[in-house]
Motif scaffolding. Structure first.
Motif, PDB file in Angstrom:
ATOM      1  N   ASP A  54      49.925  27.172 -27.297  1.00 15.32           N
ATOM      2  CA  ASP A  54      48.823  26.246 -27.494  1.00 15.32           C
ATOM      3  C   ASP A  54      49.411  24.848 -27.423  1.00 15.32           C
ATOM      4  OD1 ASP A  54      46.483  24.987 -28.100  1.00 15.32           O
ATOM      5  OD2 ASP A  54      46.421  25.610 -30.192  1.00 15.32           O
ATOM      6  N   ARG A  57      53.222  24.680 -27.254  1.00 19.07           N
ATOM      7  CA  ARG A  57      53.959  25.221 -28.397  1.00 19.07           C
ATOM      8  C   ARG A  57      53.662  26.704 -28.530  1.00 19.07           C
ATOM      9  NH1 ARG A  57      52.793  26.277 -33.573  1.00 19.07           N
ATOM     10  NH2 ARG A  57      50.662  25.527 -33.458  1.00 19.07           N
ATOM     11  N   THR A  59      52.745  29.862 -30.253  1.00 14.97           N
ATOM     12  CA  THR A  59      52.062  30.140 -31.519  1.00 14.97           C
ATOM     13  C   THR A  59      52.121  31.623 -31.887  1.00 14.97           C
ATOM     14  OG1 THR A  59      49.950  30.355 -30.361  1.00 14.97           O
ATOM     15  CG2 THR A  59      50.480  28.192 -31.296  1.00 14.97           C
ATOM     16  N   ASP A  90      53.267  28.774 -37.325  1.00 16.22           N
ATOM     17  CA  ASP A  90      52.290  27.776 -37.758  1.00 16.22           C
ATOM     18  C   ASP A  90      52.635  26.405 -37.169  1.00 16.22           C
ATOM     19  OD1 ASP A  90      54.376  26.773 -39.324  1.00 16.22           O
ATOM     20  OD2 ASP A  90      53.511  27.443 -41.223  1.00 16.22           O
ATOM     21  N   GLU A  91      51.917  25.383 -37.610  1.00 11.24           N
ATOM     22  CA  GLU A  91      52.103  24.031 -37.073  1.00 11.24           C
ATOM     23  C   GLU A  91      53.503  23.480 -37.349  1.00 11.24           C
ATOM     24  OE1 GLU A  91      49.500  24.830 -39.219  1.00 11.24           O
ATOM     25  OE2 GLU A  91      48.065  25.157 -37.594  1.00 11.24           O
ATOM     26  N   ASN A  93      56.119  25.326 -37.289  1.00 11.09           N
ATOM     27  CA  ASN A  93      56.976  26.299 -36.611  1.00 11.09           C
ATOM     28  C   ASN A  93      57.591  27.315 -37.571  1.00 11.09           C
ATOM     29  OD1 ASN A  93      57.655  27.222 -34.054  1.00 11.09           O
ATOM     30  ND2 ASN A  93      59.705  26.356 -34.187  1.00 11.09           N
TER      31      ASN A  93
END
Length: 184
Positions: A54, A57, A59, A90-91, A93
């Protein structure tokens, strides 16, 4: 006589043509299914290592020895008869992991059914053990009515049933059989 004979031929040909016209039907969908059993998968994939990204990155990373594609059915699904190993990032990482001996993903409902030695480990080290666990992709919700063991912090909670969001911020063990607090 020739005129009557020609009229009879004309009527016979017309009757046959009309009969053929009305007896024909559109069998294209049936013709496409020739050679494909309705119980057989439309596709088989082996040694899957699928990465979902996404905005550049990663995910999710799904690994499985085998996937069976049943998208040829009215109620389409994908089956993982030899299990899955799924890493979720997650955001920040941070990695969470899901392991199961068997999984099935229903396309129309967005439900994933995980079965057999299901282990879900979060990035903050909370771990859920179950024999069967459902994940609702649309609501991002985990649940089961089967026995579970949930380790969070120093507590190990045994119960029958589990409800939680995907990050375990609203985790609840149902019908608690016992809580064991471990020394660190």
């Amino acid at each position: 006589m020739t005129k009557t004979y020609l009229h009879n031929i004309y009527y016979i040909v017309t009757a046959i043509a009309v009969t053929m016209f009305f007896s024909c039907k559109n069998n294209f969908e049936e013709v496409k299914k020739i050679g494909v059993s309705e119980n057989a998968p439309i596709g088989i994939a082996e040694h899957i290592d699928l990465k979902y990204t996404d905005s550049g990155r990663v995910t999710a990373n799904l690994k499985s020895p085998k996937m069976l594609d049943y998208s040829n059915r009215d109620f389409a699904f994908n089956e993982f008869p030899e299990g899955i190993d799924l890493d979720l990032f997650d955001e920040q990482n941070q990695k969470s992991n899901v392991i199961a001996d068997y999984a099935i993903v229903y396309d129309k409902t967005g439900i994933i059914d995980l079965q057999g030695n299901v282990v879900l480990s979060s990035a903050n080290k909370d771990t859920l053990f179950a024999e069967q666990l459902y994940y609702d992709q649309n609501r991002e919700w985990l649940y089961t009515n089967n026995p579970v063991t949930f380790r969070t912090g120093q507590d190990v909670i045994n119960g029958k049933g589990f409800d939680s969001d995907i990050k375990f911020t609203k985790a609840e063990v149902l019908e608690i059989d016992g809580i064991i607090t471990l020394d660190e």
